[in-house]
Design an enzyme around this catalytic site. Structure first.
Site, PDB file in Angstrom:
ATOM      1  N   ASP A  22       0.863  -1.165   0.000  1.00  0.00           N
ATOM      2  CA  ASP A  22       0.000   0.000   0.000  1.00  0.00           C
ATOM      3  C   ASP A  22       0.908   1.227   0.000  1.00  0.00           C
ATOM      4  OD1 ASP A  22      -2.826   1.120   2.059  1.00  0.00           O
ATOM      5  OD2 ASP A  22      -2.125   1.677   0.064  1.00  0.00           O
ATOM      6  N   ASP A  27      -7.967  -7.224   1.756  1.00  0.00           N
ATOM      7  CA  ASP A  27      -6.936  -7.300   2.804  1.00  0.00           C
ATOM      8  C   ASP A  27      -7.539  -6.811   4.101  1.00  0.00           C
ATOM      9  OD1 ASP A  27      -6.536  -4.226   2.228  1.00  0.00           O
ATOM     10  OD2 ASP A  27      -5.396  -4.684   4.046  1.00  0.00           O
ATOM     11  N   CYS A  63     -12.410 -28.155  11.406  1.00  0.00           N
ATOM     12  CA  CYS A  63     -11.178 -27.567  10.869  1.00  0.00           C
ATOM     13  C   CYS A  63     -10.027 -28.559  10.988  1.00  0.00           C
ATOM     14  CB  CYS A  63     -10.840 -26.289  11.655  1.00  0.00           C
ATOM     15  SG  CYS A  63      -9.339 -25.466  11.095  1.00  0.00           S
ATOM     16  N   CYS A  66      -6.740 -27.631  10.627  1.00  0.00           N
ATOM     17  CA  CYS A  66      -5.472 -26.887  10.740  1.00  0.00           C
ATOM     18  C   CYS A  66      -4.636 -27.504  11.865  1.00  0.00           C
ATOM     19  CB  CYS A  66      -5.746 -25.410  11.017  1.00  0.00           C
ATOM     20  SG  CYS A  66      -6.036 -25.007  12.749  1.00  0.00           S
ATOM     21  N   CYS A 107      -6.157 -27.093  15.380  1.00  0.00           N
ATOM     22  CA  CYS A 107      -7.355 -27.894  15.678  1.00  0.00           C
ATOM     23  C   CYS A 107      -7.044 -29.384  15.743  1.00  0.00           C
ATOM     24  CB  CYS A 107      -8.432 -27.614  14.635  1.00  0.00           C
ATOM     25  SG  CYS A 107      -9.049 -25.928  14.790  1.00  0.00           S
ATOM     26  N   HIS A 117      -4.872 -20.746  13.156  1.00  0.00           N
ATOM     27  CA  HIS A 117      -6.257 -21.157  12.923  1.00  0.00           C
ATOM     28  C   HIS A 117      -7.046 -20.094  12.159  1.00  0.00           C
ATOM     29  CE1 HIS A 117     -10.282 -22.685  13.322  1.00  0.00           C
ATOM     30  NE2 HIS A 117     -10.621 -21.473  13.738  1.00  0.00           N
TER      31      HIS A 117
HETATM   32  N1  LIG Z   1      -4.169   3.567   0.267  1.00  0.00           N
HETATM   33  C1  LIG Z   1      -5.314   3.302   0.923  1.00  0.00           C
HETATM   34  N2  LIG Z   1      -5.348   2.300   1.844  1.00  0.00           N
HETATM   35  C2  LIG Z   1      -6.528   2.091   2.521  1.00  0.00           C
HETATM   36  C3  LIG Z   1      -6.562   1.118   3.556  1.00  0.00           C
HETATM   37  C4  LIG Z   1      -5.334   0.306   3.922  1.00  0.00           C
HETATM   38  C5  LIG Z   1      -5.472  -1.106   3.394  1.00  0.00           C
HETATM   39  N3  LIG Z   1      -4.603  -2.023   4.165  1.00  0.00           N
HETATM   40  C6  LIG Z   1      -3.192  -1.785   3.980  1.00  0.00           C
HETATM   41  C7  LIG Z   1      -2.367  -2.565   4.973  1.00  0.00           C
HETATM   42  C8  LIG Z   1      -0.920  -2.501   4.549  1.00  0.00           C
HETATM   43  C9  LIG Z   1      -0.034  -3.216   5.540  1.00  0.00           C
HETATM   44  C10 LIG Z   1      -0.218  -2.642   6.937  1.00  0.00           C
HETATM   45  C11 LIG Z   1      -1.661  -2.688   7.390  1.00  0.00           C
HETATM   46  C12 LIG Z   1      -2.589  -2.022   6.391  1.00  0.00           C
HETATM   47  C13 LIG Z   1      -7.756   0.929   4.248  1.00  0.00           C
HETATM   48  N4  LIG Z   1      -8.043   0.123   5.318  1.00  0.00           N
HETATM   49  C14 LIG Z   1      -9.328   0.394   5.604  1.00  0.00           C
HETATM   50  N5  LIG Z   1      -9.995  -0.140   6.616  1.00  0.00           N
HETATM   51  C15 LIG Z   1      -9.337  -1.004   7.586  1.00  0.00           C
HETATM   52  C16 LIG Z   1     -10.307  -0.994   8.749  1.00  0.00           C
HETATM   53  C17 LIG Z   1      -9.896  -1.900   9.825  1.00  0.00           C
HETATM   54  C18 LIG Z   1     -10.505  -3.142   9.894  1.00  0.00           C
HETATM   55  C19 LIG Z   1     -10.164  -3.992  10.932  1.00  0.00           C
HETATM   56  C20 LIG Z   1      -9.198  -3.593  11.882  1.00  0.00           C
HETATM   57  C21 LIG Z   1      -8.587  -2.341  11.773  1.00  0.00           C
HETATM   58  C22 LIG Z   1      -8.932  -1.480  10.745  1.00  0.00           C
HETATM   59  N6  LIG Z   1      -9.878   1.302   4.792  1.00  0.00           N
HETATM   60  C23 LIG Z   1      -8.905   1.659   3.934  1.00  0.00           C
HETATM   61  C24 LIG Z   1      -8.884   2.612   2.918  1.00  0.00           C
HETATM   62  C25 LIG Z   1      -7.695   2.838   2.220  1.00  0.00           C
HETATM   63  C26 LIG Z   1      -7.610   3.866   1.207  1.00  0.00           C
HETATM   64  O1  LIG Z   1      -8.581   4.577   0.905  1.00  0.00           O
HETATM   65  N7  LIG Z   1      -6.408   4.062   0.602  1.00  0.00           N
HETATM   66 ZN   LIG Z   2      -8.298 -24.745  12.975  1.00  0.00          ZN
END
Ligand SMILES: Nc1nc2c(CCNCC3CCCCC3)c3[nH]c(NCCc4ccccc4)nc3cc2c(=O)[nH]1
Ligand SMILES: [Zn+2]
Length: 370
Positions: A89, A264, A302, A304, A307, A333
């Site tokens: 990213d 992701d 599962c 894995c 498990c 897991h």
């Molecule tokens: N450029 C860019 N990246 C975004 C990302 C990062 C995607 N993961 C990258 C990854 C690279 C490696 C290090 C970690 C990140 C996002 N992540 C989320 N929500 C996560 C919401 C979330 C869900 C669960 C737990 C925490 C946060 N919305 C996003 C919107 C954008 C965006 O508009 N532009």
């Molecule tokens: Zn498992």
């Protein structure tokens, strides 16, 4: 980069994304490796579970150890010992979510490092320069991830900035002539007209794949679903579609139904570390006292490593002792659960059974049994 659609089932599709470092079967989940590691896992364990591509992060690696260091070592694949495809990213999101933001100008973003408070400036060109130095297979443009909520006129200005930055990223990238791929990112907040405007502008510039950004940032689920439903079918059909930061498997089902190919999220790994485990009978929290004497496997469906070899009692015990093995066994897991879920989903699409698959799994995924 070749993207070959194998089978369609409604708007859902299963495809092969062929990179020089290997093939990715889509819909695909990409485990997140923030500091060059999928936390608590060796690269071999991630590969043996079945993952074909992982994510890494420009922002973190630029700050520590520095992209020049990684370049001198031989690039990110050598540095982290992952020989398969890597997507990086651009850092736009992490600057907005992690750094103490100084200011955003048309030139780029000035921010203070969340590690040592040092001052930095990243322009679109610099974000591409860093990703080229890292040597990732798929790079993301430098965008502004619009926070939620945001006024419409702010979003309108922001998509213009994101479009200008996307053009600058592509121009810089084309001059470097590397054999990496570059994905564009569509913004526009929760405003359907701005989403369509951003989509047209980004597609007009032309990229190897397209991401929907600016979602999963705190907006109501129905807004996310509406934007994905409206935008996805308008994205080029013959190119990969990546929904950034998603996510929860319920959200994955809704997005795949509308034609999203790549996902992701830190969810499976982060939840594992805090004891929230996904099972074929719903989500469970392993620290609950009811598992203290439970000699059954975490998930009987599962197969894995966790498990097959441990009881819930032991997994709970490890968690209560904050043992490092707890993080490892729980992560194995959850990553396995996600990987198998995506494998079954690809098979269901290939067999024209996606709707049945969705109906079968939605109630399970909504269930929080203890
Ligand atoms: N450029 C860019 N990246 C975004 C990302 C990062 C995607 N993961 C990258 C990854 C690279 C490696 C290090 C970690 C990140 C996002 N992540 C989320 N929500 C996560 C919401 C979330 C869900 C669960 C737990 C925490 C946060 N919305 C996003 C919107 C954008 C965006 O508009 N532009
Ligand atoms: Zn498992």
């Amino acid at each position: 980069m070749q993207f070959k659609i194998l089978k369609k089932d409604g708007f859902a599709r299963t495809a092969l994304l062929e990179t020089k470092r290997g093939v990715i079967h889509t819909p695909a989940f990409m485990p997140v490796g923030t500091n060059g590691t999928v936390k608590a896992m060796t690269p071999e364990e991630v590969r043996d579970i079945g993952y074909e591509i992982i994510l890494s992060n420009t922002y973190h690696l630029y700050l520590r150890p520095g992209h020049e260091t990684i370049k001198e070592i031989g690039g990110i694949h050598r540095f982290i010992n992952w020989q398969g495809p890597i997507l990086t990213d651009s850092g736009g999101f992490q600057i907005y979510s992690l750094a103490s933001l100084r200011k955003i100008t048309s030139e780029g973003v000035e921010f203070r490092s969340h590690i040592d408070g040092s001052l930095h400036f990243i322009s679109p060109e610099r974000a591409i320069e860093i990703q080229i130095a890292l040597g990732s297979d798929i790079m993301m443009v430098f965008d502004e991830c619009v926070p939620y909520p945001a006024e419409k006129q702010y979003v309108e200005k922001s998509i213009k900035l994101t479009k200008d930055w996307a053009e600058r990223c592509k121009n810089y990238f084309e001059k470097q002539r590397t054999n990496q791929s570059l994905f564009g990112i569509i913004q526009g907040g929760v405003y359907d007209d701005l989403r369509e405007k951003s989509l047209e502008e980004i597609v007009k510039i032309g990229f190897d794949g397209y991401a929907i950004g600016g979602l999963s940032v705190g907006e109501p689920k129905e807004d996310m679903y509406r934007v994905v439903k409206n935008v996805t079918p308008l994205m080029p059909e013959d190119k990969p579609r990546y929904l950034m930061g998603v996510g929860d498997l319920i959200d994955v089902l809704h997005a795949v139904e509308h034609g999203i190919d790549m996902f992701d999220c830190v969810m499976p790994t982060r939840n594992a570390r805090n004891g929230t485990l996904f099972t074929s009978r719903g989500r469970i929290s392993i620290k609950r006292s009811e598992f203290k004497d439970d000699s059954t496997a975490l998930d009987p469906e599962c197969d894995c490593y966790t498990c097959r070899n441990y009881t819930k009692a032991f997994l709970r015990h490890l968690y209560m002792c904050r043992e490092i093995l707890s993080m490892r066994l729980n992560t194995i897991h959850n990553l396995y659960f996600y990987c198998k879920f995506f494998e079954k989903m690809r098979t269901a699409i290939a067999e024209g059974r996606f709707q049945d698959f969705k109906k079968e799994w939605l109630p399970v995924l909504e269930k929080n049994f203890s």
